[in-house]
Every structure is written in C-alpha cells, then in structure tokens.
Design a protein around this motif. Structure first.
Motif, mmCIF file in Angstrom:
data_model
loop_
_atom_site.group_PDB
_atom_site.id
_atom_site.type_symbol
_atom_site.label_atom_id
_atom_site.label_comp_id
_atom_site.label_asym_id
_atom_site.label_seq_id
_atom_site.Cartn_x
_atom_site.Cartn_y
_atom_site.Cartn_z
ATOM 1 N N GLU A 38 11.544 99.419 9.432
ATOM 2 C CA GLU A 38 11.241 98.738 10.408
ATOM 3 C C GLU A 38 10.989 99.662 11.769
ATOM 4 O OE1 GLU A 38 10.073 95.733 9.823
ATOM 5 O OE2 GLU A 38 10.599 95.574 7.783
ATOM 6 N N GLY A 39 9.905 99.672 12.407
ATOM 7 C CA GLY A 39 9.821 100.601 13.617
ATOM 8 C C GLY A 39 10.446 100.061 14.645
ATOM 9 N N TRP A 40 10.715 98.423 14.746
ATOM 10 C CA TRP A 40 11.153 97.906 16.083
ATOM 11 C C TRP A 40 12.774 97.973 16.119
ATOM 12 C CZ3 TRP A 40 14.518 93.813 15.023
ATOM 13 C CH2 TRP A 40 14.185 93.371 13.434
ATOM 14 N N TRP A 41 13.572 97.996 15.057
ATOM 15 C CA TRP A 41 14.482 97.945 14.816
ATOM 16 C C TRP A 41 15.839 98.595 15.825
ATOM 17 C CZ3 TRP A 41 18.346 94.484 13.745
ATOM 18 C CH2 TRP A 41 19.702 94.928 13.406
ATOM 19 N N TRP A 42 15.673 99.981 15.483
ATOM 20 C CA TRP A 42 16.318 100.901 16.521
ATOM 21 C C TRP A 42 16.133 100.843 17.861
ATOM 22 C CZ3 TRP A 42 20.889 101.610 14.547
ATOM 23 C CH2 TRP A 42 20.857 101.946 13.302
ATOM 24 N N PRO A 43 14.853 100.681 18.441
ATOM 25 C CA PRO A 43 14.606 100.700 19.666
ATOM 26 C C PRO A 43 15.375 99.201 20.190
ATOM 27 C CG PRO A 43 12.786 101.421 18.776
ATOM 28 C CD PRO A 43 13.683 101.059 17.569
ATOM 29 N N VAL A 44 15.183 98.095 19.369
ATOM 30 C CA VAL A 44 15.838 96.814 19.892
ATOM 31 C C VAL A 44 17.336 97.059 19.973
ATOM 32 C CG1 VAL A 44 16.012 94.570 19.285
ATOM 33 C CG2 VAL A 44 13.984 95.447 19.083
ATOM 34 N N VAL A 45 17.900 97.623 19.033
ATOM 35 C CA VAL A 45 19.412 97.807 19.045
ATOM 36 C C VAL A 45 19.696 98.763 20.082
ATOM 37 C CG1 VAL A 45 21.181 98.876 17.688
ATOM 38 C CG2 VAL A 45 19.806 97.806 16.441
ATOM 39 N N ILE A 46 18.824 99.794 20.479
ATOM 40 C CA ILE A 46 19.319 100.522 21.663
ATOM 41 C C ILE A 46 19.119 99.975 22.699
ATOM 42 C CG2 ILE A 46 18.442 102.769 22.970
ATOM 43 C CD1 ILE A 46 18.205 104.043 20.064
ATOM 44 N N ALA A 47 18.065 99.179 23.017
ATOM 45 C CA ALA A 47 17.736 98.492 24.243
ATOM 46 C C ALA A 47 18.844 97.393 24.530
ATOM 47 C CB ALA A 47 16.262 97.978 24.337
ATOM 48 N N ALA A 48 19.250 96.844 23.458
ATOM 49 C CA ALA A 48 20.545 95.754 23.589
ATOM 50 C C ALA A 48 21.788 96.179 24.016
ATOM 51 C CB ALA A 48 20.594 95.005 22.409
ATOM 52 N N LEU A 49 22.106 97.237 23.323
ATOM 53 C CA LEU A 49 23.201 97.960 23.637
ATOM 54 C C LEU A 49 23.282 98.515 25.320
ATOM 55 C CD1 LEU A 49 24.246 99.798 20.463
ATOM 56 C CD2 LEU A 49 25.133 97.643 21.469
ATOM 57 N N ALA A 50 22.164 99.099 25.760
ATOM 58 C CA ALA A 50 21.974 99.590 26.893
ATOM 59 C C ALA A 50 21.995 98.296 28.062
ATOM 60 C CB ALA A 50 20.570 100.361 27.187
ATOM 61 N N VAL A 51 21.446 97.192 27.677
ATOM 62 C CA VAL A 51 21.503 96.232 28.474
ATOM 63 C C VAL A 51 23.191 95.601 28.654
ATOM 64 C CG1 VAL A 51 21.104 93.557 28.820
ATOM 65 C CG2 VAL A 51 19.289 95.063 28.362
ATOM 66 N N LEU A 52 23.758 95.809 27.513
ATOM 67 C CA LEU A 52 25.141 95.219 27.408
ATOM 68 C C LEU A 52 25.937 96.338 28.420
ATOM 69 C CD1 LEU A 52 27.537 93.361 25.906
ATOM 70 C CD2 LEU A 52 27.574 94.933 24.474
ATOM 71 N N VAL A 53 25.720 97.408 28.100
ATOM 72 C CA VAL A 53 26.567 98.541 29.025
ATOM 73 C C VAL A 53 26.191 98.417 30.534
ATOM 74 C CG1 VAL A 53 26.780 100.851 29.491
ATOM 75 C CG2 VAL A 53 26.682 100.395 27.125
ATOM 76 N N LEU A 54 25.057 98.115 31.090
ATOM 77 C CA LEU A 54 24.597 97.933 32.267
ATOM 78 C C LEU A 54 25.170 96.553 32.984
ATOM 79 C CD1 LEU A 54 20.835 98.839 32.462
ATOM 80 C CD2 LEU A 54 23.028 100.109 33.567
ATOM 81 N N LEU A 55 25.309 95.494 31.922
ATOM 82 C CA LEU A 55 26.029 94.338 32.479
ATOM 83 C C LEU A 55 27.492 94.379 32.442
ATOM 84 C CD1 LEU A 55 24.088 91.402 30.040
ATOM 85 C CD2 LEU A 55 24.029 91.782 32.703
ATOM 86 N N LEU A 56 27.986 95.157 31.638
ATOM 87 C CA LEU A 56 29.501 95.566 31.796
ATOM 88 C C LEU A 56 29.971 96.327 32.965
ATOM 89 C CD1 LEU A 56 30.378 96.032 28.089
ATOM 90 C CD2 LEU A 56 30.983 94.029 29.352
ATOM 91 N N LEU A 57 28.970 97.304 33.103
ATOM 92 C CA LEU A 57 29.398 98.163 34.462
ATOM 93 C C LEU A 57 28.956 97.043 35.843
ATOM 94 C CD1 LEU A 57 27.227 101.357 33.514
ATOM 95 C CD2 LEU A 57 29.641 100.974 33.978
ATOM 96 N N TRP A 58 28.245 96.284 35.709
ATOM 97 C CA TRP A 58 27.889 95.577 36.791
ATOM 98 C C TRP A 58 29.243 94.542 36.937
ATOM 99 C CZ3 TRP A 58 27.579 90.151 36.764
ATOM 100 C CH2 TRP A 58 27.221 89.323 37.883
ATOM 101 N N TRP A 59 29.619 94.245 35.959
ATOM 102 C CA TRP A 59 30.869 93.348 35.866
ATOM 103 C C TRP A 59 32.235 94.007 36.605
ATOM 104 C CZ3 TRP A 59 33.659 90.983 30.836
ATOM 105 C CH2 TRP A 59 34.568 90.078 31.518
ATOM 106 N N LEU A 60 32.162 95.185 36.205
ATOM 107 C CA LEU A 60 33.377 96.240 36.630
ATOM 108 C C LEU A 60 33.127 96.551 38.067
ATOM 109 C CD1 LEU A 60 35.705 98.079 35.784
ATOM 110 C CD2 LEU A 60 34.029 99.849 35.281
ATOM 111 N N ILE A 61 32.086 96.848 38.362
ATOM 112 C CA ILE A 61 31.823 97.060 39.909
ATOM 113 C C ILE A 61 32.112 95.723 40.622
ATOM 114 C CG2 ILE A 61 30.010 97.565 41.780
ATOM 115 C CD1 ILE A 61 28.712 99.519 39.558
ATOM 116 N N ALA A 62 31.686 94.649 40.179
ATOM 117 C CA ALA A 62 32.007 93.315 41.178
ATOM 118 C C ALA A 62 33.501 93.051 41.068
ATOM 119 C CB ALA A 62 31.086 92.215 40.277
ATOM 120 N N VAL A 63 34.190 93.397 40.119
ATOM 121 C CA VAL A 63 35.495 93.062 40.057
ATOM 122 C C VAL A 63 36.274 94.207 40.836
ATOM 123 C CG1 VAL A 63 37.633 93.369 38.660
ATOM 124 C CG2 VAL A 63 35.748 92.266 37.770
ATOM 125 N N LEU A 64 35.865 95.369 40.809
ATOM 126 C CA LEU A 64 36.549 96.359 41.776
ATOM 127 C C LEU A 64 36.221 96.580 43.252
ATOM 128 C CD1 LEU A 64 36.543 99.399 39.249
ATOM 129 C CD2 LEU A 64 38.475 97.810 39.710
#
Length: 195
Positions: free
Chosen positions: A61-87
């Motif tokens: 499935e050509g869509w699987w790994w790009p979707v997984v990588i994009a979801a993980l990238a969005v998750l990392v960005l959200l967690l970084l945003w949360w960390l910056i907001a806390v600090l």
C-alpha cells in the motif's frame, strides 16, 4: 478560565507521565528478565516490537508509510508546542501579600502591573510605560519598558522609577524585594513638513 486550563494541563501531564512511566518501566522490567505482564503485547524478553509480518503487512500500500510518518510528525509538533506552552514564561496571575496579622492576602498581578505602569508613566518625559510581572507568587519580578522623550536623561528616569513606582509597589505589597529588569527606549520623532 485560566484556572481551568491550568488544571486540565496538569491532569493531562500527570496522565501522560504515568502512562509513559508504566510503559517504560514495563519495557525495562521485561528487558531485564522479569515475567511479562498479562497485558503485554509480546511473548517475552527476546521478542521484537514489530516482527517481519507486521512490518511488511502494508508494504504494497503506497499510502501507508507516508500517513504513518505524517501522523508521527504532527504528534511530535503538537508535543513540542505543548512543551513550549508549559515552559513559556507567563504573566504572574497573583501575588501573595503579607498582611502582618499572620494571614496572607492575594493581589491580582494585573492590578499591580497596572498600578506600577500608571505611576511609572506619570513623570514628565515618560511617553509610555509597560510593566509585566513574572516569577513566583511569593517572589515576583518586574519587567518594565519605558518609552522616553528624547530630552530625558535615562539615569534620572531610572532613579525616579526605582525610588518611586518600584519602591511604592514593593512597600504596598509588603514584599522584601521586587527585582526589576528595566528597558529604556527613546521616542523617535519623524520629520514633519512645515508650510
């Protein structure tokens, strides 16, 4: 509203922290040879996280790994945003005031900021004053920005601020100290055409 956000933030941090500690502790325990818990995904110490069948299941499935990588990238960005907001250094919401009778009163930080800014902006030659309180409730710190007219001596303006507004704020809030970071800037007047 801020109190609700603060409570929700602390609850979410506690839940995420507990989940990560439980998962990390389980991985460490199983890796060191302890028996795997009943809810554990794998059979034992030498089992891999993703076996070959699980890794290659979606290979066609050509869509699987790009979707997984994009979801993980969005998750990392959200967690970084949360960390910056806390600090991030926020504005001080309240200041503890010793009333002298053994009890403490609470003074709103914005009220003290407004009073400080109004008094700091009163002397002649001060165009505008902006004050922000940071630090902890029992030990506040002031950040003062003064916009001065070009003819005002910065040393005199700083002395007036220190002996006036800052001293009055420290005394009225019964604080032992009120450290301040003061930034002085001169007003820039633009040339005007005279006819």
């Amino acid at each position: 509203m801020r109190a609700v956000i603060r409570i929700v933030n602390r609850v979410l941090l506690a839940i995420v922290g507990l989940l990560l500690m439980a998962l990390g502790g389980s991985v460490l325990a199983v890796g060191l040879g302890a028996p795997a818990p009943s809810w554990w995904l794998h059979d034992g110490r030498h089992d891999v996280l993703l076996n070959e069948a699980e890794r290659t299941r979606w290979r066609d499935e050509g869509w699987w790994w790009p979707v997984v990588i994009a979801a993980l990238a969005v998750l990392v960005l959200l967690l970084l945003w949360w960390l910056i907001a806390v600090l991030r250094r926020r504005r001080l919401a309240e200041v503890f005031v010793d009333t002298g009778d053994g009890d403490d009163a609470v003074l709103r930080g914005r009220a003290l900021e407004t009073a400080l800014a109004q008094e700091a902006g009163r002397p002649a030659g001060v165009e505008r004053a902006h004050v922000r309180l940071t630090g902890r409730r029992g030990i506040p710190r002031a950040r003062v920005h003064l916009l001065l007219e070009p003819h005002v001596d910065p040393g005199t303006a700083l002395d007036i601020l220190t002996t006036g507004a800052l001293a009055h704020a420290r005394e009225s809030a019964a604080l032992a100290t009120l450290p301040a970071e003061v930034r002085l800037r001169a007003v820039k007047h633009h040339a005007e055409r005279v006819s």
